[in-house]
Design an enzyme around this catalytic site. Structure first.
Site, short mmCIF file in Angstrom:
data_model
loop_
_atom_site.label_atom_id
_atom_site.label_comp_id
_atom_site.label_asym_id
_atom_site.label_seq_id
_atom_site.Cartn_x
_atom_site.Cartn_y
_atom_site.Cartn_z
N ASN A 9 43.15 50.57 31.56
CA ASN A 9 44.41 50.03 32.07
C ASN A 9 44.59 48.66 31.44
O ASN A 9 43.90 47.70 31.81
CB ASN A 9 44.32 49.92 33.61
CG ASN A 9 45.54 49.23 34.20
OD1 ASN A 9 46.51 48.95 33.50
ND2 ASN A 9 45.49 48.93 35.49
N LYS A 11 47.06 46.71 31.53
CA LYS A 11 47.91 45.80 32.33
C LYS A 11 48.96 45.12 31.45
O LYS A 11 49.41 45.74 30.48
CB LYS A 11 47.02 44.80 33.09
CG LYS A 11 45.92 45.52 33.91
CD LYS A 11 45.22 44.67 34.89
CE LYS A 11 44.18 45.50 35.65
NZ LYS A 11 43.46 44.78 36.67
N HIS A 96 48.67 51.00 41.99
CA HIS A 96 47.59 50.03 41.70
C HIS A 96 47.68 48.88 42.70
O HIS A 96 48.78 48.50 43.13
CB HIS A 96 47.75 49.51 40.26
CG HIS A 96 46.56 48.73 39.80
ND1 HIS A 96 46.36 47.42 40.17
CD2 HIS A 96 45.51 49.09 39.03
CE1 HIS A 96 45.21 46.99 39.64
NE2 HIS A 96 44.69 47.98 38.94
N GLU A 98 47.54 45.82 42.33
CA GLU A 98 48.41 44.72 41.90
C GLU A 98 49.87 45.04 42.23
O GLU A 98 50.66 44.15 42.55
CB GLU A 98 48.20 44.46 40.40
CG GLU A 98 46.88 43.75 40.17
CD GLU A 98 46.21 44.06 38.84
OE1 GLU A 98 46.86 44.60 37.93
OE2 GLU A 98 45.00 43.76 38.73
N GLU A 168 39.51 51.53 43.80
CA GLU A 168 39.40 50.21 43.20
C GLU A 168 39.35 49.16 44.31
O GLU A 168 40.42 48.70 44.79
CB GLU A 168 40.61 49.92 42.31
CG GLU A 168 40.75 50.88 41.15
CD GLU A 168 41.50 50.25 39.98
OE1 GLU A 168 40.96 50.27 38.88
OE2 GLU A 168 42.60 49.72 40.18
N GLY A 174 38.85 42.33 38.41
CA GLY A 174 38.98 41.11 37.62
C GLY A 174 38.13 39.96 38.11
O GLY A 174 38.35 38.81 37.74
N SER A 213 35.77 45.62 37.59
CA SER A 213 34.74 44.93 36.80
C SER A 213 33.71 45.88 36.17
O SER A 213 32.53 45.55 36.14
CB SER A 213 34.05 43.86 37.66
OG SER A 213 35.00 42.91 38.10
P1 13P Z 1 38.93 45.01 35.82
O1 13P Z 1 38.13 46.06 35.09
O2 13P Z 1 39.45 43.95 34.89
O3 13P Z 1 38.20 44.47 36.99
O4 13P Z 1 40.25 45.72 36.38
C1 13P Z 1 40.12 46.91 37.09
C2 13P Z 1 41.46 47.49 37.27
O5 13P Z 1 42.30 46.93 37.96
C3 13P Z 1 41.77 48.75 36.57
O6 13P Z 1 42.95 49.31 37.02
#
Ligand code: 13P
Length: 253
Positions: A9, A11, A96, A98, A168, A174, A213
């Site tokens: 992903n 982003k 997601h 976010e 997640e 992150g 992560s």
């Molecule tokens: P990270 O791997 O950067 O922690 O992000 C995970 C994520 O949100 C994948 O959709």
């Protein structure tokens, strides 16, 4: 036996030029098709068409990070699953964290997006996960159960073959704080049992990805858990070498 899925992903990262470079690097390294491991990249909308072109000769699949409901209409700024199918996507990430937190997406909206993704004959990756406060206060299972039920509302058992769940935990996204393999496996096992209750007889065929992560260093221990069927990788998927190492971790199992 479920095959693994390793999905990147990306982003809101990458110009078209950067996306092309990253995809070319990945495509050179991942030429083979592998029955056990499916590889997917989800670049920003602006790079999808270039990505489709660059991926033509590879076995890497293309996905999008979001869509809106329906086929078309007066929804300024939105993109439908039908449009994503036309551009060559085979997956769409929906719900997601976010989007749930920054854009206030509810389970109800997520479920309507999932319906649109499936109606466009695409696969949905439906994200769920608890926040740090929810975990600390012992609400993890209640949150996962509620998100799962709400996000998959209205689906039938036959729809579920096109659905992948991504667990997640928000506190792991992150932050560098990966869930331990045991913590992740416990959540995945719970999600699978909830799926079995919602859609009897299907849960063993549904892939449940872990996200938060993931790095090459923790990939093997996570992916070797019986209920972890791959990963949704954020930051580490923006580096070709790191992402390939994560894919290789899945292949090695
Ligand atoms: P990270 O791997 O950067 O922690 O992000 C995970 C994520 O949100 C994948 O959709």
């Amino acid at each position: 036996m479920r095959s693994k899925l390793i999905a990147g992903n990306w982003k809101m990262h990458g110009t078209i030029k950067e996306t092309r470079k990253l995809i070319l690097q990945l495509a050179v390294e991942w030429k083979k098709s592998c029955e056990q491991v499916e590889v997917l990249v989800c670049p920003p909308f602006t790079s999808l068409i270039v990505a489709r072109h660059e991926l033509e000769m590879s076995h890497i699949k293309l996905g999008a990070q979001n869509c809106f409901t329906g086929i078309d209409g007066a929804y300024t700024g939105e993109i439908s699953a039908t449009m994503l199918a036309e551009i060559g996507c085979s997956y769409v990430i929906v719900g997601h964290s976010e989007r749930r937190t920054i854009f206030a997406e509810t389970d109800d909206l997520v479920s309507r997006k999932v319906r649109s993704v499936l109606d466009a004959k695409l696969n949905a990756i439906v994200c769920i996960g608890e926040s740090e406060a929810q975990r600390t206060s012992g609400e993890t299972e209640a949150v996962l159960s509620r998100q799962l039920k709400g996000s998959l509302a209205g689906l039938s058992a036959s729809d579920i073959v096109s659905v992948t769940i991504a667990y997640e935990p928000v506190w792991a996204i992150g932050t560098g704080k990966t869930a331990s393999p045991e913590v992740a496996e416990t959540a995945h096992r719970f999600v699978r049992s909830e799926l079995e209750t919602l859609f009897p007889g299907t849960s063993e065929n549904v892939r449940i990805l872990y996200g938060g992560s993931i790095k090459a260093e923790n990939a093997v221990s996570l992916f070797s858990q019986p209920n972890i069927d791959g990963g949704l990788v954020g930051g580490a998927s923006l580096d070709a070498e790191g992402f390939i190492d994560i894919i290789q971790a899945a292949v090695s199992l």
